[in-house]
Design a protein around this motif. Sequence first.
Motif, PDB file in Angstrom:
ATOM      1  N   GLU A   1       0.834  -1.203   0.000  1.00 18.63           N
ATOM      2  CA  GLU A   1       0.000   0.000   0.000  1.00 18.63           C
ATOM      3  C   GLU A   1       0.869   1.253   0.000  1.00 18.63           C
ATOM      4  O   GLU A   1       0.615   2.206  -0.737  1.00 18.63           O
ATOM      5  N   VAL A   2       1.897   1.246   0.826  1.00 15.50           N
ATOM      6  CA  VAL A   2       2.814   2.389   0.900  1.00 15.50           C
ATOM      7  C   VAL A   2       3.549   2.573  -0.421  1.00 15.50           C
ATOM      8  O   VAL A   2       3.715   3.695  -0.915  1.00 15.50           O
ATOM      9  N   ALA A   3       3.972   1.468  -1.003  1.00 13.94           N
ATOM     10  CA  ALA A   3       4.744   1.523  -2.250  1.00 13.94           C
ATOM     11  C   ALA A   3       3.959   2.162  -3.389  1.00 13.94           C
ATOM     12  O   ALA A   3       4.547   2.722  -4.320  1.00 13.94           O
ATOM     13  N   HIS A   4       2.632   2.091  -3.325  1.00 12.95           N
ATOM     14  CA  HIS A   4       1.807   2.636  -4.400  1.00 12.95           C
ATOM     15  C   HIS A   4       1.437   4.104  -4.189  1.00 12.95           C
ATOM     16  O   HIS A   4       0.748   4.693  -5.017  1.00 12.95           O
ATOM     17  N   ILE A   5       1.910   4.715  -3.101  1.00  5.93           N
ATOM     18  CA  ILE A   5       1.688   6.150  -2.895  1.00  5.93           C
ATOM     19  C   ILE A   5       2.647   6.911  -3.805  1.00  5.93           C
ATOM     20  O   ILE A   5       3.853   6.640  -3.820  1.00  5.93           O
ATOM     21  N   GLU A   6       2.122   7.844  -4.546  1.00  6.02           N
ATOM     22  CA  GLU A   6       2.937   8.582  -5.515  1.00  6.02           C
ATOM     23  C   GLU A   6       4.118   9.270  -4.839  1.00  6.02           C
ATOM     24  O   GLU A   6       3.967   9.921  -3.811  1.00  6.02           O
ATOM     25  N   GLY A   7       5.283   9.102  -5.417  1.00  2.37           N
ATOM     26  CA  GLY A   7       6.488   9.752  -4.917  1.00  2.37           C
ATOM     27  C   GLY A   7       7.381   8.862  -4.092  1.00  2.37           C
ATOM     28  O   GLY A   7       8.572   9.144  -3.933  1.00  2.37           O
ATOM     29  N   VAL A   8       6.852   7.756  -3.558  1.00  2.00           N
ATOM     30  CA  VAL A   8       7.641   6.867  -2.700  1.00  2.00           C
ATOM     31  C   VAL A   8       8.624   6.051  -3.547  1.00  2.00           C
ATOM     32  O   VAL A   8       8.255   5.480  -4.570  1.00  2.00           O
ATOM     33  N   ASP A   9       9.885   5.998  -3.095  1.00  4.21           N
ATOM     34  CA  ASP A   9      10.929   5.273  -3.827  1.00  4.21           C
ATOM     35  C   ASP A   9      11.400   4.016  -3.109  1.00  4.21           C
ATOM     36  O   ASP A   9      11.835   3.057  -3.737  1.00  4.21           O
ATOM     37  N   LEU A  10      11.333   4.015  -1.771  1.00  8.97           N
ATOM     38  CA  LEU A  10      11.868   2.903  -0.997  1.00  8.97           C
ATOM     39  C   LEU A  10      11.016   2.692   0.248  1.00  8.97           C
ATOM     40  O   LEU A  10      10.719   3.640   0.971  1.00  8.97           O
TER      41      LEU A  10
END
Length: 438
Positions: A94-103
């Motif tokens: 879920e976190v990984a699919h938030i726009e802007g997140v790289d790691l």
Amino acid sequence: MIDKSVFENKIAAYYTLGCKLNFAETSTIGKMLAEQGVRKVRSGEKADICVVNTCSVTELADKKCRQAIRKISKQHPGAFIVVTGCYAQLKPEEVAHIEGVDLVLGAEQKLDILQYLDNLKKKEEGAIIASQSKYIRVFSPSCSADDRTRHFLKVQDGCDYYCSYCTIPFARGRSRNGTIESMVAQAKEVAQKGGKEIVLTGVNIGDFGKSTGETFIDLIKALDDIDGIARYRISSIEPNLITDEAIEFVASSKRFAPHFHIPLQSGSDNVLQLMRRRYDTALFRHKIEKIKEIMPHAFIGVDVIVGTRGETDEYFEEARMFIENLDISQLHVFSYSERPGTQALKIDYVVDPKTKHARSQKLLDISENKLHSFYEKHIGKEANVLFEHTRKGGMMYGFTENYIKIEIPYNISLVNKTNQVILGNWNKEKTALTCRLI
């Protein structure tokens, strides 16, 4: 081998949501990056790296994390965004699919952040997830200073309790801790740097020693012998783990403050059973009475959850009456939030949001009355105050050993020093007591 050239002339921004343990760990991450030459962002600057340390104690906490990540992405366009903490551990996809997140870094990876920053290029194909959902076993030491005068020393992590409403054991792993020797070394380092107050933090700090064969009472005895630290505070500790011996030691110790934070969660024995808590109201009352018997001036903060599944009107009224009759100083009131995968979801009786809000307000009113009563009992008495750096409207603030907030006209010579004072009346906002230096 870490390639230091990756970090040359880089600027980082740090954002922490949730508990003091998270703040301690964010501080450690900041120190690690600083050692590689990464400078902390200043006001108005755009960061190259953003580290967001998240919380997931409620659904509202998850929502706040998502909002914070999106806001940070807009504030620092092009920055390499790392998300870690409990939300990242529990819901990495879920976190990984938030726009802007790289790691996305899990609980056991967060303090190994450097090995995941081999380059700081934005991940156009989606965030990299470095998170392990189970078997979190490593204890990573952390100690941080806030913007005031306190340092937060992480002495323990994880929890083995599996209360029916809680996901923390899944987010933080099994109970584990550092050694007393290592805790003493970190506390001595704080003293050498001029730190005056240390708060002992963890997920379940009364469980200290489970992974090293030591005990919590031995830890606080060892810390009490360190010169240079003016006072220690014990953060949240389970009622069944704060022994009478520990209470008696705090009362007679050189440096431990008469200040306790003890989670009750409900004043109804029936609800405590549904929550799978490891005590009943009789034990809780005994602990409060024991503290007040030998430290009548002690500040006692208590956590309470309202609106859990199974909390009928009758059970809430039992809880309210129990709490109202406790000799405590303040309540921290939380509304129950459904958490996926918890055993509480099997309980049929559901409390509606309107009722939760009304119950919260009743307990908040009790809390306000108890806090004001506690403060007023100390007006005119002598106290020891540690003054902080914060300056607001020409005033500075500090706290007594028993956690009464004090206001006085700003005087730079008082910062980070303990002073004897006579406690005066309320300030204009009724948020602190005034005082007179002795």
